[in-house]
Design an enzyme around this catalytic site. Structure first.
Site, mmCIF file in Angstrom:
data_model
loop_
_atom_site.group_PDB
_atom_site.id
_atom_site.type_symbol
_atom_site.label_atom_id
_atom_site.label_comp_id
_atom_site.label_asym_id
_atom_site.label_seq_id
_atom_site.Cartn_x
_atom_site.Cartn_y
_atom_site.Cartn_z
ATOM 1 N N LYS A 376 38.988 34.100 47.758
ATOM 2 C CA LYS A 376 38.889 35.156 46.741
ATOM 3 C C LYS A 376 39.109 34.557 45.358
ATOM 4 O O LYS A 376 39.620 33.442 45.228
ATOM 5 C CB LYS A 376 39.921 36.248 47.035
ATOM 6 C CG LYS A 376 41.371 35.770 47.030
ATOM 7 C CD LYS A 376 42.306 36.823 47.624
ATOM 8 C CE LYS A 376 43.733 36.337 47.616
ATOM 9 N NZ LYS A 376 44.628 37.245 48.341
ATOM 10 N N TYR A 603 48.479 29.136 14.573
ATOM 11 C CA TYR A 603 48.765 30.547 14.288
ATOM 12 C C TYR A 603 50.267 30.799 14.186
ATOM 13 O O TYR A 603 51.055 30.225 14.932
ATOM 14 C CB TYR A 603 48.249 31.417 15.430
ATOM 15 C CG TYR A 603 46.759 31.603 15.446
ATOM 16 C CD1 TYR A 603 46.083 32.102 14.336
ATOM 17 C CD2 TYR A 603 46.028 31.285 16.592
ATOM 18 C CE1 TYR A 603 44.703 32.279 14.373
ATOM 19 C CE2 TYR A 603 44.649 31.467 16.638
ATOM 20 C CZ TYR A 603 44.005 31.961 15.517
ATOM 21 O OH TYR A 603 42.656 32.132 15.562
HETATM 22 C C1 LIG Z 1 45.401 36.448 49.190
HETATM 23 C C2 LIG Z 1 45.741 36.804 50.536
HETATM 24 C C3 LIG Z 1 46.028 35.818 51.485
HETATM 25 C C4 LIG Z 1 46.141 34.357 51.159
HETATM 26 O O1 LIG Z 1 47.448 34.090 50.731
HETATM 27 P P1 LIG Z 1 47.998 32.609 50.452
HETATM 28 O O2 LIG Z 1 49.437 32.801 50.248
HETATM 29 O O3 LIG Z 1 47.292 32.112 49.261
HETATM 30 O O4 LIG Z 1 47.689 31.806 51.651
HETATM 31 C C5 LIG Z 1 46.237 36.232 52.793
HETATM 32 N N1 LIG Z 1 46.187 37.532 53.123
HETATM 33 C C6 LIG Z 1 45.959 38.512 52.224
HETATM 34 C C7 LIG Z 1 45.932 39.921 52.673
HETATM 35 C C8 LIG Z 1 45.741 38.180 50.904
HETATM 36 O O5 LIG Z 1 45.509 39.138 50.011
#
Ligand SMILES: *Cc1c(COP(=O)(O)O)cnc(C)c1O
Length: 714
Positions: A376, A603
């Protein structure tokens, strides 16, 4: 691919293939044996052009492609060479009376598109057209169907070529070919002939497993013998209208190409230009040799003796092409551009480390448990395309994304495995879930019902809330869970839950996690007792695997672990795995300036020099994902062997570092902000910590503006 691990075999065979094409046009054995000549020019040499097509397909066609810019580049380049070749041969066309033929315009168009304006030049338009057809076949249909479609085209081509004797007698079929021949003199063209070899080339490139050298040599030998028999039979029965295409040519090329791929070594860059040049120029050299023979009264030797004729044309073509290639190298574009995208700020991802991590995680999991790669948010900022296509190629069969659009992108990149959407999808997009074969998480009982009412059959994983209180049906609501299983249009192929403190080893957190796990399994057992067939189960994400490695599940949803970093520095875990960071973040020094003592920088004037200073401006800012919290000394950056502090406030597109005392830093130097090394001071976890966050957030915020440069392509 490094310099010494290139396909030397392909480079060499380019030269051989170019010489084989000369063979076709000079018939070296004609003075000695008619059969020998037939075998050499109509059978052996027929591998040359398909080899060129396969090579182009090998480097161009892939099921994994983000857009068609590579295809456009290839067609443009081919058109460019074709244009030059057309110009070169115009004098010969003039001399041969080409421009005096009937229906000139019509014939010129036909020649440009299919037959080539000079007899051998048909290869160039065929190459462009074949590539185009193969590209879209593979992208739209996948390899299996693309290969079938391209083979069907090839079959049509065969019946207009070597097998015309069979087709010519059937009335309906014959009129089809009469039409074809009005448009293109032969079926040996970009529509019927080239696509199958382009598809085969791409297929070979995307295949992870190569056929061994002995097997491919054997396969080639056998196919070749049969092709020889096929050709001789067709010749004997006089069935050929033309003799470029044989049934056995396809397997022959397939095995030959696999055999050639086994010869790896140094890249021979010049061979490509050389072979193309020989291909284009050799008919001119035939004319030159004839002219030379006439002037010096050497026809007996140079023309009558077919072998000497062939050798002299080869020699002339090679010498000419070597000179042209050398001139191009000398006077061609001097300033080689650096790798695209490395001029301002970029992300580097090391696919060897990614592969290593995927394998390490897979090994650390219980037997029969599968890695579900969480990609993702542009694969945590690493580039969803680069990461997911690499994982698909090494055999990862399950992926997770946050949104339906991320899932659709993965499909468009050519990813084949299961794709689970972890978040909410608007129910009116149910048809898209089905079309792209995506698995939807059912986040509540109401949601499952609404999705079911859309009427599209959708695959789903049911999420259970065991104590995080984010998404999912409560683990105590057995009735609701059970009802979801009876929804008509929804196939529940998984049930999962998410742990909210599996990263902590504090006793209370460990107890809470065990409680979550127990609640999950109580629900599963209750369902079992009610006669429900339990689908696939999953609980752990990265830290779930690190700290609760004994859980027996069907998947581990690994995100951050796959990218080889901890969320925070120096974390303790139950299992310690050898994971390697995949991503580095880099930028360039674009300006260096002296600033006297007492001047402000950036800035808000929040940094004032305490001494006469030298500062460097880097072309990267918070719009690229560098946290603004690293401003004013919170962040460090590596330039050469120095670790220098960020001074002043980080801007949207630039930031400033203090390089006083680091005299050898110069404009153009590379600056590293995140380093893909386990023991670096600039690991993602440490940098994130300096910014008051975790590496997950730091990484995934980089997915938007920066180009991703791939290293150690697999
Ligand atoms: C993002 C996510 C993961 C992955 O988590 P990590 O800690 O990066 O391994 C697993 N399960 C769900 C439901 C998530 O949203």
């Amino acid at each position: 691919m490094n310099k010494y691990n290139s396909y030397t075999g392909i480079d060499f065979f380019r030269l051989i293939a170019a010489l084989l094409v000369i063979t076709i046009h000079t018939s070296p054995l004609a003075s000695f044996s008619e059969t020998g000549d037939f075998v050499l020019t109509r059978v052996v040499a027929r591998v040359a052009v398909p080899f060129f097509f396969m090579t182009s397909g090998f480097f161009l066609i892939s099921r994994y492609s983000r857009d068609n810019s590579e295809l456009k580049k290839f067609i443009k380049k081919t058109a460019f060479f074709y244009g030059i070749a057309i110009l070169i041969y115009i004098p010969v066309n003039l001399y041969s009376g080409y421009f005096h033929q009937d229906n000139l315009i019509q014939n010129v168009i036909k020649d440009i598109l299919f037959d080539g304006t000079f007899y051998h030049l048909w290869y160039l338009p065929a190459s462009a057209l074949g590539a185009w057809i193969a590209w879209y076949l593979v992208k739209r249909l996948g390899y299996k169907k693309a290969l079938t479609a391209a083979s069907a085209l090839y079959l049509l081509g065969l019946l207009g070529d070597s097998y015309y004797g069979l087709a010519g007698n059937i009335p309906g079929v014959n009129s089809f070919y009469q039409f074809v021949f009005q448009v293109s003199d032969y079926t040996r063209n970009g529509i019927f002939f080239a696509p199958v070899f382009f598809v085969l080339g791409g297929l070979t490139a995307d295949m992870r497993h190569r056929i061994s050298l002995p097997k491919s040599a054997c396969g080639f030998g056998i196919s070749f013998v049969f092709m020889l028999a096929e050709a001789l039979l067709l010749h004997y029965f006089d069935l050929q209208r033309h003799d470029s295409m044989y049934v056995l040519l396809v397997p022959c090329m397939y095995f030959l190409f696999h055999a050639i791929l086994h010869f790896r070594g140094k890249r021979l860059e010049r061979m490509r230009t050389l072979s193309l040049c020989i291909y284009i120029i050799h008919p001119m050299m035939i004319i030159v040799v004839r002219l030379f023979a006439k002037i010096f009264h050497m026809q007996n030797l140079l023309i009558e003796n077919s072998l000497v004729h062939f050798l002299s044309v080869c020699a002339a073509s090679v010498i000419f092409s070597v000179i042209v290639t050398a001139l191009l190298r000398r006077y061609g574009r001097k300033n080689r551009k650096p790798a695209a995208g490395t001029d301002r700020a970029w992300i580097e991802v090391d696919l060897k480390n990614l592969t290593h991590n995927a394998k390490t995680l897979q090994k650390a999991m219980q037997p029969k448990c599968q890695l579900m790669a969480v990609v993702k948010a542009e694969a945590y900022g690493h580039g969803a395309f680069e990461i997911s296509t690499c994982l698909d190629q090494i055999g990862v069969k399950a992926f997770a994304v946050a949104t339906i659009d991320e899932g659709i992108h993965l499909r468009k990149y050519g990813v084949r495995g299961e794709i689970l959407i972890l978040g909410h999808t608007a129910v009116w997009r149910a048809a898209e879930l089905k079309r792209y074969n995506l698995i939807q998480t059912l986040i509540s009982y109401e949601y499952a019902n609404a999705l079911n009412r859309q009427g599209a059959s959708v695959k789903a994983h049911l999420k259970i809330d065991t104590g995080m209180h984010r998404l999912g049906i409560s683990c105590y609501d057995i009735t609701a869970v059970k009802q979801v299983f009876s929804l008509k249009h929804i196939t529940v192929c998984g049930i999962y839950t998410h742990l909210c403190c599996s990263d902590s080893l504090q006793a209370v957190d460990v107890a809470y996690t065990h409680e979550q796990i127990n609640r999950f399994y109580s629900l599963i057992h209750a369902l079992q007792d009610r006669g429900i067939t339990i689908p696939k189960l999953h609980i752990q994400s990265s830290y779930g695997l690190f700290n609760y490695p004994g859980l027996q599940c069907d998947y581990v949803r690994a995100g951050i672990a796959l990218y080889g970093v901890f969320s925070a520095p120096n974390e303790e875990t139950v299992r310690k795995l050898d994971l390697r960071p995949v991503l580095s973040l880099k930028s360039k020094v674009v300006l260096i300036r002296p600033v006297p003592k007492g001047e402000c920088i950036g800035y808000g004037r929040c940094f004032v020099t305490e001494r006469d200073s030298r500062i460097a401006i880097l072309s990267i800012g918070y719009a690229d994902g560098v946290p603004r919290n690293l401003s004013c000394g919170n962040g460090m950056i590596r330039i050469r062997h120095y670790l220098v502090p960020v001074i002043g406030r980080i801007c949207m597109d630039q930031l400033t570092v203090d390089i006083t005392g680091a005299e050898d830093i110069a404009v153009g130097d590379v600056a590293t902000l995140i380093e893909a090394k386990t023991d670096s001071e600039l690991t993602a976890a440490i940098v994130a910590d300096h910014a008051g966050s975790i590496s997950n957030e730091l990484l995934c915020r980089m997915g938007t503006r920066l180009p991703v440069i791939v290293q150690n392509k697999i």
